[in-house]
Motif scaffolding. Structure first.
Motif, mmCIF file in Angstrom:
data_model
loop_
_atom_site.group_PDB
_atom_site.id
_atom_site.type_symbol
_atom_site.label_atom_id
_atom_site.label_comp_id
_atom_site.label_asym_id
_atom_site.label_seq_id
_atom_site.Cartn_x
_atom_site.Cartn_y
_atom_site.Cartn_z
ATOM 1 N N PHE A 47 55.824 -47.756 68.554
ATOM 2 C CA PHE A 47 57.037 -48.390 68.039
ATOM 3 C C PHE A 47 57.493 -49.617 68.826
ATOM 4 O O PHE A 47 58.468 -50.247 68.441
ATOM 5 N N HIS B 265 57.271 -54.070 63.662
ATOM 6 C CA HIS B 265 56.884 -53.290 62.485
ATOM 7 C C HIS B 265 58.043 -53.183 61.502
ATOM 8 O O HIS B 265 59.182 -53.532 61.822
ATOM 9 N N HIS C 268 59.476 -50.401 58.102
ATOM 10 C CA HIS C 268 59.297 -49.112 57.428
ATOM 11 C C HIS C 268 59.720 -49.262 55.966
ATOM 12 O O HIS C 268 60.525 -50.133 55.627
ATOM 13 N N GLU D 205 65.829 -46.882 58.873
ATOM 14 C CA GLU D 205 65.702 -46.172 60.144
ATOM 15 C C GLU D 205 67.126 -45.870 60.618
ATOM 16 O O GLU D 205 67.873 -46.776 60.973
ATOM 17 N N HIS E 137 61.269 -55.008 63.183
ATOM 18 C CA HIS E 137 61.915 -54.530 64.410
ATOM 19 C C HIS E 137 60.911 -53.883 65.351
ATOM 20 O O HIS E 137 59.745 -53.692 65.005
ATOM 21 N N TRP F 179 58.134 -42.854 56.422
ATOM 22 C CA TRP F 179 58.281 -42.990 57.857
ATOM 23 C C TRP F 179 56.965 -43.305 58.582
ATOM 24 O O TRP F 179 56.448 -42.503 59.340
#
Ligand SMILES: [Fe+2]
Length: 184
Positions: A95, A99, A101, A105, A144, A166
């Motif tokens: 992380f 990246h 999602h 989040e 992020h 996720w």
């Protein structure tokens, strides 16, 4: 209290300034008080939590989960990160690269602190340190990364609408902040 840093060295502590800097990303940062229950506070003050502690913490704070259920959240869990946790480096390595999602989040910090970095629509980068009693919602698709502070202590509830969203979708954006680079 949250701290926001810009790449030019500017540091903001005031929530109005932080909210203004986060606004282009539609990120929501909220204060979610942790109850003053002595049992809960004692658990959260430990260097790491047992499986039983996890359940006690979740039970104490599930009134927040009930609020989120109204907007489609179906699952929550608790992560407990500390310096000598087996596999910590590998977990963080997933992380601390840029990246996105497919789902929001959503994190509620209940002990320690964590650092989120963000790439804004103008491609500028910002770094937000969030601490206990703060909740953040990072919208799906936001570029992020995440790392720990030097204290390497982060206990947070995670809320999910659907865990199938996720997975990190990695990007090649170079991270300009020293903090994230130092955690790799
Ligand atoms: Fe992420």
């Amino acid at each position: 209290m949250a701290i926001l840093r810009l790449t030019d060295g500017t540091i903001y502590h005031d929530r109005a300034d932080i909210d203004r800097e986060l606004a282009p990303l539609n990120i929501q940062l909220q204060d979610w008080p942790i109850s003053n229950d002595p049992e809960l506070l004692k658990i959260l003050d430990q260097p790491q939590l047992s499986a039983e502690d996890h359940n006690v913490v979740l039970d104490h704070l599930d009134h927040y989960f009930e609020q989120l259920r109204a907007s489609g959240y179906q699952m929550r869990d608790l992560i407990d990160l500390y310096a000598n946790l087996v596999g910590l480096d590998a977990m963080l390595a997933r992380f601390n690269r840029s990246h996105t999602h497919a789902d929001d989040e959503v994190r509620y910090v209940v002990a320690g602190a964590g650092i989120f970095g963000f790439v804004r629509p103008d491609r500028s980068q910002i770094e937000l340190t969030i601490q206990a009693a703060e909740q953040i919602n990072v919208p799906a698709g936001t570029e992020h990364w995440f790392c720990l502070t030097p204290e390497q202590r982060f206990v947070a509830l995670r809320y999910f609408r659907d865990t199938s969203g996720w997975h990190p979708n990695y990007l090649d954006t170079p991270i300009l902040f020293r903090t994230a680079l130092a955690s790799k």
